[in-house]
Design a protein around this motif. Structure first.
Motif, short mmCIF file in Angstrom:
data_model
loop_
_atom_site.label_atom_id
_atom_site.label_comp_id
_atom_site.label_asym_id
_atom_site.label_seq_id
_atom_site.Cartn_x
_atom_site.Cartn_y
_atom_site.Cartn_z
N PRO A 70 35.26 46.88 53.71
CA PRO A 70 35.18 45.99 52.55
C PRO A 70 33.86 45.21 52.56
O PRO A 70 33.31 44.94 53.63
N GLY A 71 33.37 44.91 51.37
CA GLY A 71 32.10 44.17 51.28
C GLY A 71 32.11 43.30 50.04
O GLY A 71 33.07 43.27 49.29
N LYS A 76 30.18 43.10 39.82
CA LYS A 76 30.86 44.39 39.66
C LYS A 76 32.30 44.11 39.25
O LYS A 76 32.82 43.02 39.49
N PHE A 77 32.93 45.12 38.65
CA PHE A 77 34.30 44.95 38.17
C PHE A 77 35.22 45.99 38.79
O PHE A 77 34.79 47.11 39.08
N CYS A 78 36.48 45.60 38.98
CA CYS A 78 37.48 46.50 39.56
C CYS A 78 37.87 47.54 38.52
O CYS A 78 38.15 47.21 37.36
N THR A 79 37.90 48.81 38.92
CA THR A 79 38.22 49.89 37.98
C THR A 79 39.70 49.89 37.60
O THR A 79 40.07 50.45 36.59
N VAL A 80 40.55 49.27 38.43
CA VAL A 80 41.98 49.31 38.16
C VAL A 80 42.40 48.16 37.23
O VAL A 80 42.95 48.36 36.16
N CYS A 81 42.08 46.89 37.65
CA CYS A 81 42.56 45.74 36.86
C CYS A 81 41.47 45.17 35.96
O CYS A 81 41.72 44.20 35.24
N ARG A 82 40.25 45.73 36.03
CA ARG A 82 39.14 45.38 35.15
C ARG A 82 38.61 43.96 35.35
O ARG A 82 37.79 43.49 34.59
N LYS A 83 39.08 43.25 36.40
CA LYS A 83 38.58 41.88 36.63
C LYS A 83 37.38 41.94 37.58
O LYS A 83 37.19 42.92 38.29
N SER A 84 36.60 40.85 37.63
CA SER A 84 35.39 40.89 38.47
C SER A 84 35.78 40.81 39.95
O SER A 84 36.83 40.28 40.30
N LEU A 85 34.89 41.35 40.79
CA LEU A 85 35.16 41.41 42.23
C LEU A 85 34.56 40.18 42.89
O LEU A 85 33.41 40.18 43.27
N GLU A 86 35.37 39.12 43.02
CA GLU A 86 34.81 37.92 43.66
C GLU A 86 35.01 37.97 45.17
O GLU A 86 34.14 37.66 45.93
N SER A 87 36.21 38.37 45.59
CA SER A 87 36.51 38.40 47.03
C SER A 87 36.02 39.74 47.61
O SER A 87 35.63 40.63 46.87
N PRO A 88 36.07 39.92 48.96
CA PRO A 88 35.69 41.21 49.52
C PRO A 88 36.49 42.33 48.86
O PRO A 88 37.69 42.18 48.62
N ALA A 89 35.81 43.42 48.54
CA ALA A 89 36.46 44.52 47.83
C ALA A 89 35.98 45.83 48.41
O ALA A 89 35.10 45.87 49.28
N PHE A 90 36.56 46.93 47.95
CA PHE A 90 36.19 48.25 48.45
C PHE A 90 35.37 49.00 47.40
O PHE A 90 35.56 48.81 46.20
N ARG A 91 34.50 49.89 47.90
CA ARG A 91 33.84 50.82 46.99
C ARG A 91 33.92 52.19 47.63
O ARG A 91 33.95 52.31 48.86
N CYS A 92 33.96 53.21 46.80
CA CYS A 92 34.00 54.57 47.31
C CYS A 92 32.58 54.96 47.71
O CYS A 92 31.63 54.68 46.99
#
Length: 866
Positions: A70-71, A76-92
């Motif tokens: 996670p980083g 950037k926005f989440c592809t599932v819930c469409r909200k912005s990525l404020e907390s640590p998130a995953f990318r492929c």
């Protein structure tokens, strides 16, 4: 609109439309209750983007994602819930997918298909569209207007050719993808085969897992809990109630729940609907019910029947006086269902066929009914099987169903485990082909120079390999490496995991899963690029470059040098008729790759690939000479690849240095009792003796002591200057301690402190040591003239003046064969690698064939302009 559940909402903050990206004026907009898609009223009828809840059913070929650690990803926005990525998130690591920790379970397995895995074989490629996270300046291929947005997830991008389009425009782009501007450099997925069943995606793409283990634990245990809490608990409204919802036994075991907030007076059906939407399911709520969660749920298997009676009497509000804090969604039992059967790779025109099944339907009866619908009624049932495929975001799992398996029972079991899982499960009808499993495993770190039999015996002893399913297909004796061909998945996985913990002669082994490149399928004009990245070089920018190149090319052509060195890459490309190489690293890294190429050249079909450089080191002299610049400072990786494609082929000399220490000379200081065995090193740039090597050695020691501090080029140069200043007052008489012979002639040395042999016209981070003055005694230096220039420096001050461009070195000789006699131990460095050399002989002569390098073209601007 496809799958969405839009409702009118009152807007309380500035909001943008996900369809047209314009601001929504006024107080009302339309929002999807499942995926948060926001829209103007006027845009609703045009929305083509499917809701997250039906996305899995639209995937042509399910391919799992490859999530790194996670980083933090800004804007950037989440592809599932469409909200912005404020907390640590995953990318492929392979496609553009970004996703919240708690949304990862709902991510659709629609990653790029980068290889054939023995299941599917497409030769034509369609665009692989990914929505959103485009730059604000992105322009649409169709209407040429801006299609990116930094405010919302919008706009589409093909992950192979990179074309951009509006959500409204992408549907009219021709579906076939040509791979775009980089098509001649991309290794087409149809040419790569990899049997990857049990291996994680990180292993398949050789992505190092340095942070992986910690993050995996984390997101499995309660990732989904944390994230969903953040959205819901804001409602401190006393008329609302927050509930924990589990979607089945699996979620209970892992303590993975979603939180929903509903009015206290909500009806049963409203709560069921809210619970389903929290799990991205858009089925009819009539088919589901909520059961109170008690500890007995885990003990009693037959929860549904046990709770039936209680549910009936509870048809009004879900809430009585005491409200249970947690509920489980359960599917009501049915007597029949309509299921979709996908014809897999039977090459028929339709995506799937629908079939009604009842409680007597078995896998065999389903096959019997489906074949006529696919026009295969004349074929024998025994030639087909029914396969259940779970399209998880991290792994696509296949399971062959037994012929007598009752289909409705199977559904019931899956739904009991997880309602969401049922949404991600598909059934395929598959032809029984005698598919041969073949996993190729590269194993390095073995003792060098052994016979194939000796390697087999070591592997039998250390890894207990089963020789009936494992054979050694290639042996690289000089490097102590073998390639194993394994015809059994579980054995391949066992060996892979075991190699990581095996040490032979104090040296750890390393294993790399490598794909097979089917050279005969590579298009005529395609010259794929083999990319090597050293993530430890220079300013540690290698990590980002690895990510970018995996995105822009096929990840199977990008190799991390800290994972087995250059050999796995060269082995993978050994049958490719024509390829080029890009090395991302410092001069030392380039030397490492060129050395490996020299050793393995005779085993490559393309024995002389041209090599380009992306300089990541501190000095980068070779990069400067070939016009790749003084060091990478964040240029667009796409334009770098275009430059490599347009670069010119040039030849460069390489040199072999034989270091042969003799018995210590009479009276030599620090006399060494044992002569060292002779060693051979290769040189590309320069070799220094004396003060130049001494500074290099001090810098090297400083970096060894505190490697964490040496992550910027500026700091590295500062340390060099500091080390140099400490040496200013020292005087050494190097000319008295060595003798030089050039092309069999003795050469008288002037009074110097350092002697440098240069192959390229750049030394010590870009200085011109030879100088530009014309000189009747010597020829004008070139990198392919078969000659080395010999230059002297009188000390640190002189070196500083050369670096500043005020002076050049003292020209001593030019030749093709050199013998240096050391009378005492002296610091020596070759291409930045320093050590103390004992007294004896050093012989420098031209190495094998010249190497083909790529020099950045000067016409670059004109070409892109046109």
């Amino acid at each position: 609109p496809p799958g969405h559940a839009f409702r009118r909402v009152t807007l309380t903050k500035p909001t943008f439309c996900h369809y047209c990206t314009d601001f929504i004026w006024g107080l009302a907009g339309y929002q999807c209750e499942v995926c948060n898609f926001m829209s103007h009223e006027k845009c609703l009828k045009n929305v083509k983007i499917p809701c997250s809840c039906i996305a899995p059913s639209l995937v042509r070929v399910p391919v799992a994602h490859c999530f790194g650690p996670p980083g933090h990803y800004k804007r950037k926005f989440c592809t599932v819930c469409r909200k912005s990525l404020e907390s640590p998130a995953f990318r492929c690591e392979v496609c553009e997918l970004h996703v919240h920790t708690d949304c990862i379970l709902f991510a659709c397995s629609d990653c790029r298909q980068c290889h054939q895995d023995g299941h599917l074989d497409h030769d034509t490629y369609h665009h692989h569209w990914r929505e959103g996270n485009l730059s604000s300046s992105a322009r649409c291929e169709v209407c040429k207007k801006t299609c990116g947005s930094s405010e919302v997830l919008s706009g589409m991008r093909c992950e192979w050719c990179g074309i951009l389009a509006h959500a409204a425009c992408y549907v009219i782009v021709t579906p076939e993808c040509t791979f775009g501007r980089l098509r001649n450099m991309i290794l087409p997925p149809s040419c790569v085969q990899l049997f990857s069943r049990n291996f994680s995606k990180l292993h398949c793409f050789r992505i190092s897992e340095n942070l992986q283990t910690e993050s995996d634990e984390d997101d499995d245990v309660d990732g989904s809990t944390q994230g969903s809490a953040k959205d819901v608990q804001i409602s401190t409204d006393s008329s609302k109630q927050t509930l924990k919802i589990f979607d089945g036994n699996d979620a209970v075991k892992r303590n993975q729940f979603r939180l929903i907030s509903v009015p206290r007076i909500a009806k049963n059906e409203e709560v069921v609907e809210a619970a389903l939407r929290a799990y991205y399911i858009n089925d009819d709520q009539q088919e589901y019910e909520l059961q109170t969660f008690t500890q007995q749920v885990l003990l009693s298997d037959d929860v549904i029947n046990r709770n039936d009676a209680a549910e009936d009497s509870n048809l009004g509000s879900v809430f009585r006086e005491s409200v249970p804090e947690a509920w489980i969604i359960r599917a009501k039992p049915k007597d029949e269902e309509v299921i979709r059967i996908y014809p897999a790779w039977l090459k028929v025109g339709m995506a799937y066929v629908s079939l009604r099944v009842n409680k007597d339907s078995t896998a065999q009866t389903v096959i019997k009914e489906v074949l006529p619908l696919l026009g295969r009624q004349t074929e024998c049932l025994q030639n087909f099987k029914l396969v259940e495929v779970l399209m998880g975001s991290k792994q696509v799992q296949r399971m062959v169903l037994d012929n007598q398996e009752l289909i409705l029972n199977r559904f019931k079991d899956i739904r009991k485990t997880s309602i969401r899982q049922m949404n991600q499960t598909r059934f395929y009808i598959v032809e029984n082909s005698k598919s041969v499993v073949q996993v190729n495993l590269f194993v390095g770190g073995l003792p060098p120079q052994l016979s194939p039999e000796e390697y087999t015996n070591i592997l039998k002893e250390e890894l207990a390999i089963k020789t009936n399913v494992v054979s050694v297909s290639h042996v690289y004796q000089a490097q102590g490496a073998v390639v194993l061909q394994i015809s059994c998945f579980s054995e391949a996985e066992r060996i892979y995991m075991l190699v990581k913990d095996t040490v032979i002669n104090d040296k750890p082994l390393n294993a790399v899963v490598i794909p097979e490149v089917m050279a005969s399928k590579i298009p005529q004009n395609c010259c794929p690029l083999l990319v090597f990245v050293n993530p430890k070089s220079g300013g540690l920018k290698g990590r980002d470059l690895l990510y970018s190149f995996r995105k822009l090319l096929n990840p199977h052509q990008v190799f991390e040098l800290t994972n087995g060195g250059p050999l796995p890459g060269f082995h993978t490309f050994s049958k490719v008729p024509s390829f080029r190489v890009l090395v991302c690293g410092g001069d030392g890294t380039v030397g490492w790759v060129l050395g490996a190429l020299e050793e393995i050249r005779h085993k490559l079909v393309c024995s002389e690939p041209s090599v380009a450089i992306l300089p990541l080191g501190t000095g980068n002299d070779l990069g400067r000479v070939l016009r790749w610049g003084a060091g990478y400072s964040g240029e667009d990786p796409y334009s770098i690849l275009v430059s490599v494609d347009e670069a010119d082929d040039v030849l460069m000399d390489r040199w072999t240095i034989l270091l042969d220490a003799e018995e210590p000379v009479e009276g030599a200081e620090n006399g060494i009792a044992e002569p060292e065995p002779p060693k051979i090193v290769q040189m590309n740039n320069y070799c220094g003796l004396g003060i130049d090597a001494e500074l290099s050695l001090d810098f090297h020691h400083a970096r060894e002591e505190e490697p964490g501090k040496f992550n910027s080029r500026f700091h590295n140069k500062g340390v060099y200057v500091k080390v140099g200043l400490q040496k200013i007052s020292h005087t050494r008489n190097l000319h008295k301690d060595i003798k030089l012979q050039v092309d069999q002639h003795e050469v008288e040395l002037p009074s110097i402190e350092g002697l440098i042999f240069i192959n390229i016209p750049s030394w010590g981070s870009g200085a011109d040591l030879w100088g530009s003055d014309s000189d009747n005694r010597f020829e004008k230096p070139r990198i392919d003239d078969g000659l080395l220039e010999v230059v002297g420096v009188t000390g640190v001050v002189h070196m500083g003046q050369v670096q500043g461009g005020f002076r050049s070195g003292i020209r001593i000789a030019q030749g093709s064969y050199f013998r240096v006699t050391l009378l005492k131990p002296i610091p020596v460095q070759v291409d930045g690698e320093p050590w103390i050399q004992a007294p004896g002989q050093i012989i420098i002569s031209a190495a094998g064939p010249k190497v083909h390098m790529l020099k950045k073209s000067k016409q670059k601007q004109k070409k892109t302009g046109s």
